[in-house]
Scaffold this active site. Sequence first.
Site, short mmCIF file in Angstrom:
data_model
loop_
_atom_site.label_atom_id
_atom_site.label_comp_id
_atom_site.label_asym_id
_atom_site.label_seq_id
_atom_site.Cartn_x
_atom_site.Cartn_y
_atom_site.Cartn_z
N HIS A 120 0.76 -1.23 -0.07
CA HIS A 120 0.08 -0.12 0.07
C HIS A 120 0.85 1.27 0.01
CE1 HIS A 120 -4.58 1.02 1.01
NE2 HIS A 120 -4.24 1.65 0.04
N ASP B 65 -9.75 -0.13 4.21
CA ASP B 65 -8.66 -0.78 4.72
C ASP B 65 -9.08 -1.15 6.10
OD1 ASP B 65 -5.20 -0.04 4.04
OD2 ASP B 65 -5.87 -1.34 5.58
N ASP C 161 -3.25 3.68 7.55
CA ASP C 161 -2.21 3.98 6.76
C ASP C 161 -1.91 5.20 6.82
OD1 ASP C 161 -2.60 1.41 4.05
OD2 ASP C 161 -2.26 1.27 6.28
N HIS D 20 4.24 1.27 4.00
CA HIS D 20 2.78 0.83 3.53
C HIS D 20 1.88 1.08 4.83
CE1 HIS D 20 2.48 -3.45 5.65
NE2 HIS D 20 3.12 -2.86 6.40
N ASP E 280 -7.39 -1.78 -0.01
CA ASP E 280 -6.51 -2.72 0.63
C ASP E 280 -7.11 -4.05 1.01
OD1 ASP E 280 -4.15 -2.54 3.30
OD2 ASP E 280 -4.91 -4.32 2.51
N ASP F 212 -6.87 -6.43 2.72
CA ASP F 212 -7.11 -6.73 4.16
C ASP F 212 -8.08 -5.93 4.89
OD1 ASP F 212 -4.33 -4.90 5.30
OD2 ASP F 212 -6.16 -4.22 5.25
N GLU G 294 -2.02 -5.22 -1.71
CA GLU G 294 -1.82 -6.13 -0.64
C GLU G 294 -2.23 -7.58 -0.74
OE1 GLU G 294 0.36 -5.49 1.88
OE2 GLU G 294 0.22 -3.30 2.14
N1 LIG Z 1 -0.26 0.51 11.54
C1 LIG Z 1 0.54 -0.45 11.27
C2 LIG Z 1 1.97 -0.01 10.63
O1 LIG Z 1 3.09 -0.70 10.39
O2 LIG Z 1 1.93 1.39 10.41
C3 LIG Z 1 1.06 -1.25 12.40
N2 LIG Z 1 0.04 -2.73 11.88
C4 LIG Z 1 0.56 -4.12 12.32
C5 LIG Z 1 0.38 -3.84 14.00
C6 LIG Z 1 0.31 -5.16 14.35
C7 LIG Z 1 0.18 -5.44 15.96
C8 LIG Z 1 -1.16 -4.54 16.34
C9 LIG Z 1 -1.13 -3.16 15.66
N3 LIG Z 1 -0.89 -3.23 14.30
C10 LIG Z 1 0.22 -2.72 10.78
C11 LIG Z 1 0.09 -1.29 10.02
C12 LIG Z 1 0.43 -0.97 8.69
C13 LIG Z 1 -0.70 -1.82 7.65
C14 LIG Z 1 -0.24 -1.39 6.15
B1 LIG Z 1 -1.61 -1.95 5.05
O3 LIG Z 1 -1.28 -1.55 3.96
O4 LIG Z 1 -1.74 -3.33 5.38
O5 LIG Z 1 -2.88 -1.32 5.38
MN LIG Z 2 -4.12 -2.92 5.63
MN LIG Z 3 -3.33 -0.47 3.57
#
Ligand SMILES: N[C@@]1(C(=O)O)CN(C[C@@H]2CCCCN2)C[C@@H]1CCC[B-](O)(O)O
Ligand SMILES: [Mn+2]
Ligand SMILES: [Mn+2]
Length: 305
Positions: A96, A119, A123, A136, A227, A229, A272
């Site tokens: 993403h 989503d 993000d 992402h 997304d 997901d 994704e």
């Molecule tokens: N906010 C996140 C980041 O890494 O910034 C943290 N998160 C993972 C984390 C796992 C444990 C519980 C809280 N969440 C994934 C998210 C990005 C997703 C990207 B997408 O493109 O899949 O939406």
């Molecule tokens: Mn996501």
């Molecule tokens: Mn995303």
Amino acid sequence: RSAGIIGAPFSKGQPRDGVDRGPDLIRAAGLLDKLQGQGCAVKDYGNLQFEEVVDDEPVGRVKRVRAVGSANQRLSEAVQAVKRDGHTTVMLGGDHSLAIGSIHGHSMAVGELSVVWVDAHADINTPLSSPTGNLHGQPMSYLLHELQSKVPVLPNFSWIKPCVRAKDLVYIGLRDVDPEEHYILKLLGVKVFSMSEVDQLGVSRVMEETCDYLSDKVKKPIHLSYDIDAVDPSVTPATGTPVPGGLTYREAVFITEHLSQTGLLSAVDLVEVNPLRARTEQDLRSTVSTAVDLLLGCFGRLRQG
Ligand SMILES: N[C@@]1(C(=O)O)CN(C[C@@H]2CCCCN2)C[C@@H]1CCC[B-](O)(O)O
Ligand SMILES: [Mn+2]
Ligand SMILES: [Mn+2]
């Protein structure tokens, strides 16, 4: 309707291999034939070739910065070209972080636009708030006018012009938002329909309120960034950051049918999909066929035939 397909086999916005295989998997599942079969003109612009970036050392906690910046600059140029050709762009990801180039290029081509972000995640982390350093999870922070004071200078990111206003952004499907992201969404007053609101209002009411909210003043072209997901992992498990309690297949498709009927849909991202996160062949088939069905819904397919 006419669709311009751009494959973006890119994975450096996150740490897992496999998500770069998304574009060819979605094509192999028959996207182009099915779009043509429902009366949509289709032009496939192929897959972008992203240059290798060496010594891409982290900048603070942010990882693979130069690769992400370079890839998105290339994607932005490609989206502008496809929009100039008069198509609705379909950007097949890839992770993403590609929304940076897709939304930027779309905005350079059409001016002000509305963004519907479907989503499990917002993000919208900044480089300083990100808990993972993965880009992402940050694309919206580089695009929103209101966040530019929070975004430091990053290598290969200086080409990005902020191009979205907080009032022109709507989220649907949120259910895993970091505390800092929550603070940003509240501070900016961004419109959010989390899974709680989907449960409370129902997806039809969510879409009515989304479209009323976005076209309150001026009807702008819509950029849908989907997304995979956002959909429940029981339907689309082959993705990098699955979160329980997602959209049903029917809710997920309804969102695209509704947006298609506005006639304002001007660009779509489908990101994704990661085949290496599928445990069985059926897991992968269900994920990819749902991705295809979401895109068919964007271009006028209705379940009534
Ligand atoms: N906010 C996140 C980041 O890494 O910034 C943290 N998160 C993972 C984390 C796992 C444990 C519980 C809280 N969440 C994934 C998210 C990005 C997703 C990207 B997408 O493109 O899949 O939406
Ligand atoms: Mn996501
Ligand atoms: Mn995303």
